[in-house]
Scaffold this active site. Structure first.
Site, PDB file in Angstrom:
ATOM      1  N   GLU A   1       0.885  -1.172   0.000  1.00 38.93           N
ATOM      2  CA  GLU A   1       0.000   0.000   0.000  1.00 38.93           C
ATOM      3  C   GLU A   1       0.916   1.213   0.000  1.00 38.93           C
ATOM      4  O   GLU A   1       1.608   1.457   0.983  1.00 38.93           O
ATOM      5  CB  GLU A   1      -0.882   0.034   1.254  1.00 38.93           C
ATOM      6  CG  GLU A   1      -1.719  -1.208   1.494  1.00 38.93           C
ATOM      7  CD  GLU A   1      -2.838  -1.355   0.493  1.00 38.93           C
ATOM      8  OE1 GLU A   1      -3.095  -0.427  -0.287  1.00 38.93           O
ATOM      9  OE2 GLU A   1      -3.446  -2.448   0.475  1.00 38.93           O
TER      10      GLU A   1
ATOM     11  N   CYS B   1      -3.282   8.486   3.507  1.00 36.80           N
ATOM     12  CA  CYS B   1      -3.064   7.888   2.182  1.00 36.80           C
ATOM     13  C   CYS B   1      -4.277   8.109   1.289  1.00 36.80           C
ATOM     14  O   CYS B   1      -4.158   8.118   0.073  1.00 36.80           O
ATOM     15  CB  CYS B   1      -2.785   6.403   2.329  1.00 36.80           C
ATOM     16  SG  CYS B   1      -4.046   5.547   3.276  1.00 36.80           S
TER      17      CYS B   1
HETATM   18  P1  NAP Z   1       8.342   4.972   4.555  1.00 40.10           P
HETATM   19  O1  NAP Z   1       9.423   5.927   4.836  1.00 40.10           O
HETATM   20  O2  NAP Z   1       8.369   4.226   3.275  1.00 40.10           O
HETATM   21  O3  NAP Z   1       8.321   3.971   5.808  1.00 40.10           O
HETATM   22  C1  NAP Z   1       7.347   2.979   5.926  1.00 40.10           C
HETATM   23  C2  NAP Z   1       7.861   1.847   6.801  1.00 40.10           C
HETATM   24  O4  NAP Z   1       8.932   1.173   6.119  1.00 40.10           O
HETATM   25  C3  NAP Z   1       8.431   2.313   8.142  1.00 40.10           C
HETATM   26  O5  NAP Z   1       8.069   1.386   9.123  1.00 40.10           O
HETATM   27  C4  NAP Z   1       9.934   2.279   7.879  1.00 40.10           C
HETATM   28  O6  NAP Z   1      10.687   2.116   9.040  1.00 40.10           O
HETATM   29  C5  NAP Z   1      10.048   1.052   7.009  1.00 40.10           C
HETATM   30  N1  NAP Z   1      11.267   0.969   6.221  1.00 40.10           N
HETATM   31  C6  NAP Z   1      12.100   1.978   5.856  1.00 40.10           C
HETATM   32  N2  NAP Z   1      13.114   1.485   5.114  1.00 40.10           N
HETATM   33  C7  NAP Z   1      12.917   0.146   5.014  1.00 40.10           C
HETATM   34  C8  NAP Z   1      13.617  -0.912   4.365  1.00 40.10           C
HETATM   35  N3  NAP Z   1      14.729  -0.687   3.663  1.00 40.10           N
HETATM   36  N4  NAP Z   1      13.133  -2.161   4.479  1.00 40.10           N
HETATM   37  C9  NAP Z   1      12.004  -2.410   5.170  1.00 40.10           C
HETATM   38  N5  NAP Z   1      11.305  -1.446   5.798  1.00 40.10           N
HETATM   39  C10 NAP Z   1      11.745  -0.182   5.713  1.00 40.10           C
HETATM   40  O7  NAP Z   1       6.916   5.686   4.585  1.00 40.10           O
HETATM   41  P2  NAP Z   1       6.335   6.662   5.688  1.00 40.10           P
HETATM   42  O8  NAP Z   1       7.043   7.967   5.544  1.00 40.10           O
HETATM   43  O9  NAP Z   1       6.277   6.003   7.008  1.00 40.10           O
HETATM   44  O10 NAP Z   1       4.821   6.798   5.208  1.00 40.10           O
HETATM   45  C11 NAP Z   1       4.384   7.769   4.296  1.00 40.10           C
HETATM   46  C12 NAP Z   1       3.945   7.133   3.014  1.00 40.10           C
HETATM   47  O11 NAP Z   1       3.078   6.047   3.273  1.00 40.10           O
HETATM   48  C13 NAP Z   1       3.156   8.098   2.159  1.00 40.10           C
HETATM   49  O12 NAP Z   1       3.689   8.066   0.874  1.00 40.10           O
HETATM   50  C14 NAP Z   1       1.752   7.531   2.158  1.00 40.10           C
HETATM   51  O13 NAP Z   1       1.026   7.753   0.976  1.00 40.10           O
HETATM   52  C15 NAP Z   1       1.964   6.096   2.380  1.00 40.10           C
HETATM   53  N6  NAP Z   1       0.794   5.499   3.023  1.00 40.10           N
HETATM   54  C16 NAP Z   1       0.024   4.662   2.296  1.00 40.10           C
HETATM   55  C17 NAP Z   1      -1.084   4.072   2.871  1.00 40.10           C
HETATM   56  C18 NAP Z   1      -1.931   3.117   2.090  1.00 40.10           C
HETATM   57  O14 NAP Z   1      -2.736   2.412   2.705  1.00 40.10           O
HETATM   58  N7  NAP Z   1      -1.804   3.057   0.792  1.00 40.10           N
HETATM   59  C19 NAP Z   1      -1.406   4.332   4.206  1.00 40.10           C
HETATM   60  C20 NAP Z   1      -0.599   5.210   4.912  1.00 40.10           C
HETATM   61  C21 NAP Z   1       0.516   5.787   4.307  1.00 40.10           C
HETATM   62  P3  NAP Z   1      11.305   3.386   9.824  1.00 40.10           P
HETATM   63  O15 NAP Z   1      10.141   4.202  10.265  1.00 40.10           O
HETATM   64  O16 NAP Z   1      12.040   2.748  10.935  1.00 40.10           O
HETATM   65  O17 NAP Z   1      12.165   4.111   8.845  1.00 40.10           O
END
Ligand code: NAP
Length: 515
Positions: free
Chosen positions: A256, A295
């Site tokens: 997602e 999102c």
């Molecule tokens: P993110 O930076 O991609 O982080 C998401 C998760 O991935 C965090 O738990 C992060 O851990 C982890 N992560 C980071 N690097 C990783 C790696 N190399 N391997 C595995 N996991 C890793 O996203 P975010 O800033 O938290 O969220 C914002 C984004 O999420 C927005 O673009 C939004 O649109 C999207 N979103 C989508 C939905 C949906 O249902 N479609 C819902 C909510 C949000 P750390 O925090 O420890 O870095």
């Protein structure tokens, strides 16, 4: 300073060495630390497979549903304290925090109830017997059984409660143990919820584990029966899907990701009508709720050129009524962004939007409080429609949206929406069903959900942004290509479909027959 530990292999464990600091989003003050360095993640996954999996599979759907109900009750019993934590860690207003926490308890309760429909069995039949030869006796029957691995849930920062609960509900009901990893920057709420579930929900050992902090080497240890469900940015999704161990073991990944959701106002809508007001209400709620960090938030607002002045005036009038500031003040309607990097990204996105030629039509960036991570709500206008630069390609994850006038035709509306490259949800506000029907069918392949707002549901709709547990959540293309929830459909990612061939009567005796 709180130290947030992880719940792995049956105990709370602290990582060593370098830690991540969590901040108060409204003031910037440090509030907690967490580290995952040195934790034995290989052992934690094996513990889930060896201990949690068998325990869950020994339960029927009804019994697993009772666990979900207990998890929901734990959240409801501690609702006020969780709301306070969300304000502290995420800059969430009371309303924003309730949206996350009540969404979490509501989704768990929904799946707790759904379990009783699935009954006192531990796996599912998938469809009817299929005749395979001239004789009626030789048939095939599909069945769905729980995967024997761990469901690894990697969550985004913006919904620490709901994101963890909606994923856990489907996996646990399917009979698959969970290892949840919340977004580190806002992990305080998720960490407290994990404590509540461990202490109060009566979960079997190994059914639920929490990795609180950086993901570390977790994915190096995945095995073929594990699965990964990820919510977050498209960039991180690519890293997970291309992780060597994930590729080598063919571990399924559900994503997602980002989404440039839209709202479309139909040309038949009269200014001042119920449908017109519903459009204004939904667009402004999506712009302001959780300071735009959703999102499902509406990023692109399509308005027929003939209605542009009235609709923009209505949007601006409603924005005038909003108050940005201290999330704990009951008069505040827009809190802070959750993290410093989020604020940096949104400020950079706004600058890029302006540089692309979009005109600011509401909002003064200097009006936001200077301390903490506040960003003032802002509305932009781009008259370039399908050719607009930036707005169709970049998600500004804050209280920012862009109005795009169009000619009122289905063709142009569909073409502009399609430029988003795949969305979670788009809403259409119109009463002319001859106009709406073709637009919905045209947009359906690039969406996981579509909402049709009309006078008939103006006082009833659950809203554009609310994800309903009985409905599909996910979307193709930019939105990640994933699918979650959707009632019973949400279980299938955690279940292996197997076709069994044999004698019709014997198979019926073993497995029963579909209703
Ligand atoms: P993110 O930076 O991609 O982080 C998401 C998760 O991935 C965090 O738990 C992060 O851990 C982890 N992560 C980071 N690097 C990783 C790696 N190399 N391997 C595995 N996991 C890793 O996203 P975010 O800033 O938290 O969220 C914002 C984004 O999420 C927005 O673009 C939004 O649109 C999207 N979103 C989508 C939905 C949906 O249902 N479609 C819902 C909510 C949000 P750390 O925090 O420890 O870095």
């Amino acid at each position: 300073m709180r130290i947030l530990s992880s719940y792995l292999s049956g105990s709370w464990q602290r990582g060593q060495g370098h830690s991540n600091t969590l901040f108060n989003a409204a003031t910037g003050a440090p509030i907690a630390e967490t580290s995952t360095a040195g934790l034995d993640l290989d052992a934690a996954l094996q513990y889930g497979r060896d201990v949690g999996g068998p325990a869950l599979r020994s339960l029927t759907f009804t019994e697993r549903g009772a666990l979900l109900t207990a998890m929901s009750v734990a959240l409801r019993d501690h609702r006020e304290a969780l709301i306070d934590l969300a304000a502290e860690n995420m800059g969430a207003t009371r309303g924003d925090a309730k949206f996350d926490i009540d969404g979490a308890s509501g989704t768990l309760a929904f799946y707790g109830q759904l379990a009783s429909r699935l009954g006192d069995t531990a796996w599912l039949l998938d469809g009817d017997q299929i005749r395979l030869s001239r004789s009626k006796r030789f048939v095939g029957q599909h069945i769905l059984t729980p995967r024997r691995g761990v469901a690894i849930h990697i969550n985004a920062f913006n919904f620490p409660a709901w994101n963890m609960a909606e994923k856990a509900a489907c996996a646990l009901l399917a009979g698959v143990p969970v290892l949840a990893k919340p977004g580190t920057a806002t992990a305080l709420t998720a960490w407290r919820i994990a404590q509540l579930w461990v202490e109060e929900a009566g979960l079997p050992a190994g059914a639920f584990q929490l990795l609180c902090g950086a993901v570390g080497s977790l994915l190096d240890h995945v095995q073929p029966q594990d699965c990964i469900v990820f919510t977050g940015s498209g960039d991180t999704a690519v890293k997970i899907k291309t992780h060597p161990q994930v590729l080598a073991r063919n571990v399924p990944v559900n994503v997602e990701a980002d989404s440039l959701n839209a709202a479309v106002l139909g040309p038949d809508v009269e200014v001042g009508s119920d449908t017109f007001h519903m459009f204004l209400t939904e667009v402004i709620r999506e712009l302001t709720q959780k300071a735009g960090q959703k999102c499902t938030a509406i990023r692109r607002i399509l308005i027929p050129a003939a209605l542009l002045d009235d609709a923009v005036a209505g949007l601006c009038e409603r924005l005038d009524q909003h108050v940005i500031g201290d999330p704990t003040d009951r008069l505040t309607t827009i809190g802070a962004l959750s993290t410093p990097s989020q604020k940096r990204d949104v400020d950079a996105g706004v600058a890029a939007l302006e540089a692309s030629g979009a005109e600011r039509i509401w909002g003064d960036p200097t009006s936001a409080p200077a301390a903490g991570y506040y960003v003032a709500p802002q509305l932009f206008l781009s008259k370039d429609g399908v050719n607009a630069a930036f707005v169709h390609d970049h998600e500004v994850f804050g209280p920012v949206a862009t109005v795009l006038p169009y000619d009122g035709s289905v063709t142009e509306a569909a073409a502009i929406v399609a430029r988003g490259g795949g969305c979670l949800v788009t809403s259409v506000f119109a009463d002319d069903r001859d106009w709406v029907g073709p637009l919905l069918l045209e947009m359906a392949p690039s969406h996981g959900r579509l909402m049709w707002g009309s006078a008939r549901i103006a006082d009833q709709g659950t809203g554009h942004g609310a994800v309903m547990p009985g409905l599909m959540h996910g979307g193709p293309g930019r939105a990640g290509g994933g699918a979650e929830l959707g009632g019973e459909r949400g279980l299938t990612f955690y279940l292996q479909r197997t076709a069994i061939q044999g004698d019709s009567a014997l198979l019926k005796r073993l497995f029963g027959a579909a209703d």
